[in-house]
Design a protein around this motif. Structure first.
Motif: not given
Length: 427
Positions: A33-38, A55-57
């Protein structure tokens, strides 16, 4: 299979510190989640489909067991998975930002058939998530070890039935497969093999890291008549292609009075005779400054690209510890040029206003002043004609109607075609 980009990028903020080789699913989900937000904040993820895939893999399942979550989920860190006897990276899990960007560049949709050139497992799993159960993913690599690892990781992660992995030199095609709605190349390509264009559907997208005089840009291409035209561009570095598509650099060594060396790497158009540079590092150094400034913490990757296309004698350089250049790290960048009996490289100093840095060149040799002046002239030309504009690339396969190449385009010859670049006029 990318390497970390030379341009600094924000890194996903770690949530605590993990040293476990088998992190808990909840902690891994927090990192995802943190990576996707960034990536969303940085504009690398722009569509819901790519966001959902990230978010899935589970990235941690595709990196070596001793890699902590902080590294597995860093925005800008590639993770090397195989090296040769000299320690040179042969395969890696690409940095998250470039994986996201390339998936966006490919404009993937459910039901598409996609070819990945250069395997590893993780990127193929992301593609499979986006194209869905009705889509098809084929991932190829020339290295059997890489394919064996990718197949095992995909099986263990639940994607074995959704991705076909094959040992193949993609330079020669993929027997029994195609056409593809998208081809995503995750190794540095010096040229575009004709077979890739044969495999690409008429409305398809080719995304590849194209090496142009030693500088790489990841370009999304679509067909435009008998040639390709760029639709998107990203800065990235990649492990170079092996097999028939491999391109060898020419490397020259300059030795200083203490026996330490500066290595000059030429992708193409290397000087035929480098003997005028014998002993050049023992000569007095000269400097020329451009008057062109840039604020701190501002990317100037487009200057590197401008040099690759417009600077005569352009080369990349690396230096031994103990050389004068090594002692001055932080005041120069590894882009240079050879001019007769002179060698110059890109340098910086504090800007007169104190709000950034000024570009210039330092040089050695009898023709050092001329070499430095040549670099500075191209800095000034970039500032006038190329700065803050995104160029348009074209690729013209051998046999194309070259009369259709735009008059304002610069041309770079490849083995199977011609690459062109046009810099739009500044508004």
């Amino acid at each position: 299979m990318s390497e970390p980009s030379a341009a600094p990028r924000p890194v996903a903020a770690p949530i605590g510190r993990s040293t476990d080789t088998v992190p808990s699913p909840d902690r891994a989900a927090e990192f995802r989640a943190a990576l996707v937000n960034s990536l969303r904040a940085d504009g690398k993820i722009t569509t819901p489909a790519v966001e959902a895939a990230f978010l899935t893999v589970a990235r941690e399942r595709f990196v070596p067991d001793d890699v902590p979550l902080e590294q597995a989920y860093a925005v800008d860190d590639a993770v090397v998975t195989k090296r040769d006897q000299r320690g040179v990276a042969l395969s890696s899990v690409s940095a998250a930002y470039i994986q996201a960007r390339m998936l966006e560049q490919a404009d993937l949709r459910p039901g598409m058939t996609v070819l990945e050139v250069g395997s590893g497992g993780l990127n193929a799993a992301l593609i499979a998530e986006i194209v869905g159960d009705q889509g098809r993913v084929v991932s190829v690599d020339i290295d059997p070890d890489v394919i064996d690892r990718a197949a095992k990781l995909l099986d263990a992660s639940g994607y074995g039935s959704r991705v076909r992995v094959l040992v193949a030199d993609a330079e020669h095609g993929v027997p029994g497969e195609g056409p593809f709605d998208a081809i995503i190349v995750t190794v540095g390509a010096w040229d575009i093999p004709p077979v890739w264009l044969e495999l690409l559907a008429d409305t398809g997208v080719l995304v590849l890291p194209l090496i142009m005089n030693g500088v790489t840009r990841t370009i999304g291409f679509r067909r435009a008549g008998g040639h390709l035209v760029s639709t998107s561009i990203e800065v990235a570095g990649f492990v170079p292609m092996q097999g028939a598509g491999r391109h060898e650099e020419r490397v020259f060594l300059l030795t200083d009075p203490n026996g330490k060396q500066v290595k000059l790497r030429f992708d193409s158009a290397a000087p035929e005779d480098m003997s005028p540079l014998d002993g050049v590092l023992a000569t007095d150094r000269t400097e020329v400054w451009s008057g062109v400034t840039i604020p701190h913490r501002t990317s100037f990757a487009d200057l590197h690209l401008w040099f690759a296309w417009h600077l005569p004698g352009f080369c990349l350089l690396t230096v031994d510890d103990g050389t004068e250049l090594a002692d001055e790290r932080g005041t120069w960048f590894p882009f240079g040029a050879v001019h007769g009996a002179g060698f110059a490289y890109l340098a910086i100093r504090p800007a007169p206003e104190g709000v950034g840095v000024e570009f210039g060149a330092r040089a050695y040799g009898r023709d050092g002043q001329l070499a430095a002046t040549t670099v500075v002239e191209q800095i000034q030309a970039w500032d006038h004609d190329g700065r803050h504009t995104e160029p348009v690339f074209g690729y013209w396969p051998a046999g194309s109607d070259e009369n259709q190449i735009p008059a304002d385009a610069s041309v770079m010859n490849k083995a199977r075609g011609i690459v062109t670049i046009s810099w739009p006029p500044r508004a």
